[in-house]
Every structure is written in C-alpha cells, then in structure tokens.
Design a protein around this motif. Structure first.
Motif, short mmCIF file in Angstrom:
data_model
loop_
_atom_site.label_atom_id
_atom_site.label_comp_id
_atom_site.label_asym_id
_atom_site.label_seq_id
_atom_site.Cartn_x
_atom_site.Cartn_y
_atom_site.Cartn_z
N HIS A 138 30.58 49.55 21.22
CA HIS A 138 30.04 48.24 20.85
C HIS A 138 28.53 48.32 20.61
CE1 HIS A 138 28.25 44.33 22.33
NE2 HIS A 138 28.96 43.92 21.31
N CYS B 296 26.38 35.92 22.10
CA CYS B 296 26.19 35.70 20.66
C CYS B 296 24.93 36.38 20.10
CB CYS B 296 26.11 34.20 20.40
SG CYS B 296 25.84 33.86 18.65
N ILE B 297 25.14 37.24 19.15
CA ILE B 297 24.03 37.97 18.53
C ILE B 297 23.19 37.03 17.65
CG2 ILE B 297 25.26 38.73 16.44
CD1 ILE B 297 23.89 41.48 16.83
N GLY C 290 30.84 34.07 12.44
CA GLY C 290 30.13 33.67 13.67
C GLY C 290 29.19 32.51 13.42
N HIS D 100 28.99 40.72 24.73
CA HIS D 100 29.21 40.12 23.41
C HIS D 100 28.44 38.81 23.24
CE1 HIS D 100 32.29 42.98 22.05
NE2 HIS D 100 32.64 43.01 23.32
N ALA E 154 32.56 26.97 19.81
CA ALA E 154 33.52 28.08 19.93
C ALA E 154 34.35 27.77 21.17
CB ALA E 154 32.79 29.41 20.07
N LEU F 77 34.40 37.44 30.63
CA LEU F 77 33.54 37.83 29.50
C LEU F 77 32.56 38.95 29.87
CD1 LEU F 77 32.74 34.38 27.83
CD2 LEU F 77 34.43 36.08 27.14
N LEU G 204 18.92 32.74 16.16
CA LEU G 204 18.90 32.10 14.84
C LEU G 204 19.51 30.70 14.93
CD1 LEU G 204 18.28 32.70 11.88
CD2 LEU G 204 20.59 33.63 11.65
N ARG H 231 26.07 47.14 17.60
CA ARG H 231 25.24 45.95 17.88
C ARG H 231 23.74 46.25 17.83
NH1 ARG H 231 26.02 40.56 21.04
NH2 ARG H 231 23.90 40.16 21.66
C1 HEM Z 1 25.88 27.19 17.61
C2 HEM Z 1 26.14 28.32 17.01
C3 HEM Z 1 26.91 29.47 17.63
C4 HEM Z 1 27.76 29.49 18.71
C5 HEM Z 1 28.16 28.34 19.61
C6 HEM Z 1 28.24 30.86 18.84
C7 HEM Z 1 29.08 31.29 19.86
C8 HEM Z 1 29.37 32.62 20.10
C9 HEM Z 1 30.07 33.12 21.26
C10 HEM Z 1 30.63 32.26 22.39
C11 HEM Z 1 30.15 34.49 21.15
C12 HEM Z 1 30.77 35.46 22.17
C13 HEM Z 1 32.09 36.03 21.69
C14 HEM Z 1 32.80 36.91 22.71
O1 HEM Z 1 32.42 36.95 23.87
O2 HEM Z 1 33.78 37.58 22.31
C15 HEM Z 1 29.52 34.85 19.91
C16 HEM Z 1 29.43 36.13 19.42
C17 HEM Z 1 28.98 36.40 18.14
N1 HEM Z 1 28.31 35.55 17.29
FE1 HEM Z 1 27.89 33.60 17.62
N2 HEM Z 1 27.70 31.60 17.84
C18 HEM Z 1 26.86 30.81 17.09
C19 HEM Z 1 26.08 31.19 16.02
C20 HEM Z 1 26.10 32.44 15.44
C21 HEM Z 1 25.34 32.85 14.29
C22 HEM Z 1 24.28 31.98 13.58
C23 HEM Z 1 25.73 34.12 13.99
C24 HEM Z 1 25.27 35.05 12.88
C25 HEM Z 1 24.07 35.12 12.43
C26 HEM Z 1 26.71 34.52 14.98
C27 HEM Z 1 27.37 35.73 15.02
C28 HEM Z 1 28.06 36.21 16.12
C29 HEM Z 1 28.60 37.56 16.22
C30 HEM Z 1 28.55 38.63 15.13
C31 HEM Z 1 29.16 37.68 17.49
C32 HEM Z 1 29.80 38.93 18.11
C33 HEM Z 1 28.76 39.61 18.99
C34 HEM Z 1 29.28 40.85 19.69
O3 HEM Z 1 30.47 41.14 19.60
O4 HEM Z 1 28.46 41.53 20.32
N3 HEM Z 1 26.91 33.48 15.83
N4 HEM Z 1 29.04 33.69 19.30
#
Ligand code: HEM
Length: 432
Positions: free
Chosen positions: A107, A365-366, A255, A363, A302, A69, A370, A111
């Motif tokens: 990216h 989590c953005i 996400g 990447h 995830a 990652l 929140l 971002r």
């Molecule tokens: C418990 C809640 C959450 C978990 C466990 C989680 C988990 C993750 C993980 C593991 C990634 C990394 C993906 C990668 O490496 O390819 C990620 C990326 C991301 N998450 Fe979350 N997420 C959560 C909540 C949220 C929320 C609330 C949002 C939106 C407001 C969100 C939006 C995103 C987005 C847009 C990415 C891509 C970031 C990037 O590519 O830079 N996630 N999330």
C-alpha cells in the motif's frame, strides 16, 4: 440517506427485515434509527442476504469501526472495500493493484508518491482556483430563483480533480455522471437499463477515458499532475502497468466525486434547518473551522467500508472467522453516543469532534487536505455571500448503500447586500 434524529419509532429499529445491501433502505428506511439500535444492542451484527449472496458483519460503534480500519493485519483491504451488487465471494479484480485494495507494505509503495502531490503546500496552491470555482458555482444560485444545489455540487470536485489529473474539460460532465453511476447504479435517475449493466457501462467508459489520456501522454515527460505521477511510479521495481494506472486514476476520481458534493449539499440543508447556527458562522468566522468538521461528521458521505478478516478475531463480543467480510459504518460511528456528546445535535462549535468521516489508519483519506480546503472555501463563500437559505422543495436522496448524499436539493438563497449575481460554471444547477 435521511439524516434523522431521535426519538425514533420502534418500527424503525426492527433489524430482522432490514436489507443492508438495498440502496432503497438508505433513502426510504431510517438508517440512523437502526444504527442507534445496533450500537446499543448488537454492535457487531451478522447479516445474511436473502438472495443467497455472502453474509457479512455490520459494525456500528466508533471504537470497533476504528479498530477494524486501523488493524490491517487482521482486517485486510485486499479483497475489496465496498459492498456492491457483485457477490462478495467473487474475486476482486483490483486486489493488490489499486491503492485502496492493498495492505501495507505494498500500500505504501502506491500511496507515498501520490501523497507528495497532496501535501498541505501542494493543496494550498489550489486555493485561488478552487475559490474561483466555488464563486462560479454559487453565482447562479444568488438570483433569487429556486436552485438545485445538489446538481451543481455533483460537478464541484470534478473542477479540481479534473485539473489535478489533467483531464480535458469537455469530459468532466460525463465523468461526473459516470462516477455517480458507479455508486448509484439502481437509482432510477442514474440507472441505464439495469443495475449491473449500469455499473459495467460506467466502468467501461471511465476506463476508456483514462486509457485515452494515458495514450496521449509522452512517457518520457508525462507531466506533474496525478496521471503524470502514476506514469512515473513503480511497484516492486516495475513501472505501473496501464491497468494499474487506470485503476488508481479511478480510485482518485471516485474518492473525490462521490463524497465531497454531499458535504456541500449538507451545508446548505443544515444552514436552512438551523438558521441560528448559520447566523453564528456568518458573524464569527473563527467558528467556521469547527463548523466544517461538524458538517463532515453530520453528513458522513462515505457511509461504509469493507475489510476481510485474515484470522479468527473477537469484536464486540462476537467471533469473526478468518475470511469473513466485515462492513464498518462511518455514519453510525459518527453518531456514537459513547464518543460524541448529544450526537444528534448539530453544533457548529462542537469541540472535541473525533469524527472519522475520512476514515482512520493506513487508508485515511489521501484527499482529506484537498477536500477540507474545498469545503472550507465553500463554507466561507456561503457564509459571506448568502444572507438566508430556504428549502424550496423536498431534498431527494441518492439511492446508494455506499454514499449518503443528495441528487436534488432545491433551495432559494437570499444574497447578502453587495453580492451581485452572474452566470457560468454551475448553470447545470439552475432549475428550469
Ligand atoms: C468530503 C470528502 C471525502 C470524504 C468524506 C472521503 C472519505 C474517505 C474515507 C472514509 C477513506 C478511507 C477508506 C478506507 O479506509 O478504506 C478515503 C480514502 C480515500 N480517498 Fe477520500 N474522501 C473524501 C475526499 C477525497 C478526495 C477529494 C479524494 C481525491 C483527491 C479522495 C481520494 C481517496 C482515495 C484515493 C482513498 C484511498 C486511500 C488509501 O487507500 O490509502 N477522497 N476517503
């Protein structure tokens, strides 16, 4: 996905017949038993689907998952980041267009502006709104009747991402269902006709919602919410196209919607199964920070992410060839006995807790700030308002190879003295 604990039966650790793509494996099989076996004996495993689809690597140790990652130059996101029913050898239509499917430096261009709306200060401004939503979600559950917490929780993130994206309230129910359809396309309760049409229908409807929303905005003053920011953003000097905006709306919504609910459900389940730990967080609010991190580790909603090797590379004693798809399993990394003491013990006081439920690297989590705020508020309200949690039926898992989560969690909650029931937002969770 079953959150099982050792001792595991030998039959549960036989890798030969496992189909890593099959959603039913994660509801009917025992992935934790299998991952434990793989971490010990074959931490970088090569899997060839029997239906002719492209083979891929399965990486299960915390150190290897983190390396993949973090190192975007060798493990690229550009060809997509999720295993799904579509053949991995097909081109990814979101490549270089949607933030998760880009590599640095492109990216960062997508971002950085979005990050500014996700700063701790911006997130903290949501606190009272989210607390209100949590209260409304819990209230119908406090009348002593059986309540399906998983169904109520599925709507929970919509209530804050819906507002942060400025999406009309009347669309939230459908959007929540559509996002679940994208990751549980062959779950009988979410499938429409067949898996592929379900995925197509969900994408089609979600993109038309976003398209209508974009058309509704005044381009000279599109607002300060997430869609407004996307409308003002540019990529390599050009404003984002409508398709790029829609894809990035989709990734933000997905996400949030497919992950957060399952930590909420896991909270109720873990507290029902570990009443001593529930008592501890009720009596010691200072334990709730570590408890929330433990719930993230324990649930790891995830389950996997994908990368594609850009060069030949050694990992875990195996040679991954340039172009190979590599899947990394966060649920496994978060039970790695090399990193976590007694990884199969649920411990609300666990410290240190180097879980990677939010990923690691560019990447990361953005939405983590929140999500942490929302989950912490849920935990606070749950600990303050609920005296006792009892399971009132079997938890039913969502059939998905991507999300470890629940579609039904019947519980009976005993309110703490002084918490009066009322009705509203999450009446969806009430069991008829
Ligand atoms: C418990 C809640 C959450 C978990 C466990 C989680 C988990 C993750 C993980 C593991 C990634 C990394 C993906 C990668 O490496 O390819 C990620 C990326 C991301 N998450 Fe979350 N997420 C959560 C909540 C949220 C929320 C609330 C949002 C939106 C407001 C969100 C939006 C995103 C987005 C847009 C990415 C891509 C970031 C990037 O590519 O830079 N996630 N999330």
């Amino acid at each position: 996905m079953r959150l099982s604990t050792p001792p595991f039966a030998p039959a549960d650790t036989d890798v030969t017949d496992v189909d890593f793509l099959a959603s039913t494996y994660y509801t009917e099989g025992d992935p934790h038993a299998l991952w434990t076996h793989l971490r010990a004996h074959e931490p970088v495993h090569h899997f060839t689907p029997s239906d002719g689809r492209e083979p891929f690597w399965v990486v299960t140790r915390h150190a290897d998952v983190s390396r993949v990652l973090k190192d975007h130059s060798v493990f690229s996101s550009r060809r997509g980041t999720m295993l799904c029913i579509i053949d991995l050898s097909m081109p990814d239509i979101a490549s270089d267009q949607m933030m998760p499917d880009t590599d640095p430096p492109r990216h960062g261009q997508l971002r950085d502006p979005l990050n500014r709306v996700m700063t701790p200060r911006a997130v903290a401004a949501q606190e009272e709104t989210i607390r209100g939503i949590v209260r409304e979600m819990l209230e119908p559950a406090l009348d002593g009747e059986v309540f399906d917490l998983a169904q109520a929780a599925l709507m929970f993130p919509m209530a804050f991402t819906g507002s942060m994206m400025g999406l009309p309230r009347e669309t939230w129910d459908r959007m929540s269902r559509l996002t679940t359809m994208t990751i549980a396309y062959d779950d009988p309760e979410y499938m429409e006709k067949a898996p592929k049409p379900t995925l197509r229908q969900a994408h089609h409807e979600l993109f038309s919602f976003f398209s209508d929303e974009i058309a509704r905005r005044d381009r000279t003053d599109p607002g300060d919410d997430l869609i407004g920011i996307l409308l003002r953003m540019s990529l390599e000097g050009e404003p984002l196209t409508e398709r790029q905006i829609m894809l990035n709306c989709y990734s933000l919504l997905l996400g949030a919607n497919v992950t957060t609910p399952h930590v909420v459900s896991t909270t109720a389940l873990a507290m029902a199964e570990h009443p001593d730990q529930f008592r501890a967080i009720q009596e010691n609010p200072q334990l709730r920070g570590t408890a929330m991190e433990e719930l993230l580790r324990w649930s790891s909603p995830a389950s996997h992410f994908m990368r594609y090797a850009t060069a030949d590379v050694e990992l875990g004693g195996r040679t991954i060839r340039a172009g190979d798809p590599v899947s990394v399993w966060l649920g496994s990394a978060n039970r790695d006995e090399r990193v976590f003491k007694d990884p199969f013990t649920f411990d609300v006081a666990r410290r240190p807790n180097r879980h990677i439920a939010f990923g690691v690297g560019p990447h990361y989590c953005i939405g983590s700030g929140l999500a942490r705020l929302a989950l912490r508020l849920f935990l606070d309200e749950f600990a303050e308002r609920v005296e006792k949690v009892e399971l009132a039926g079997e938890p039913v898992h969502l059939a998905s190879n991507f999300v470890a989560g629940f579609k039904h969690l019947p519980v009976r909650l005993t309110p703490r003295a002084g918490t009066a029931p009322a009705r509203s937002f999450a009446a969806a969770g009430a069991v008829a």
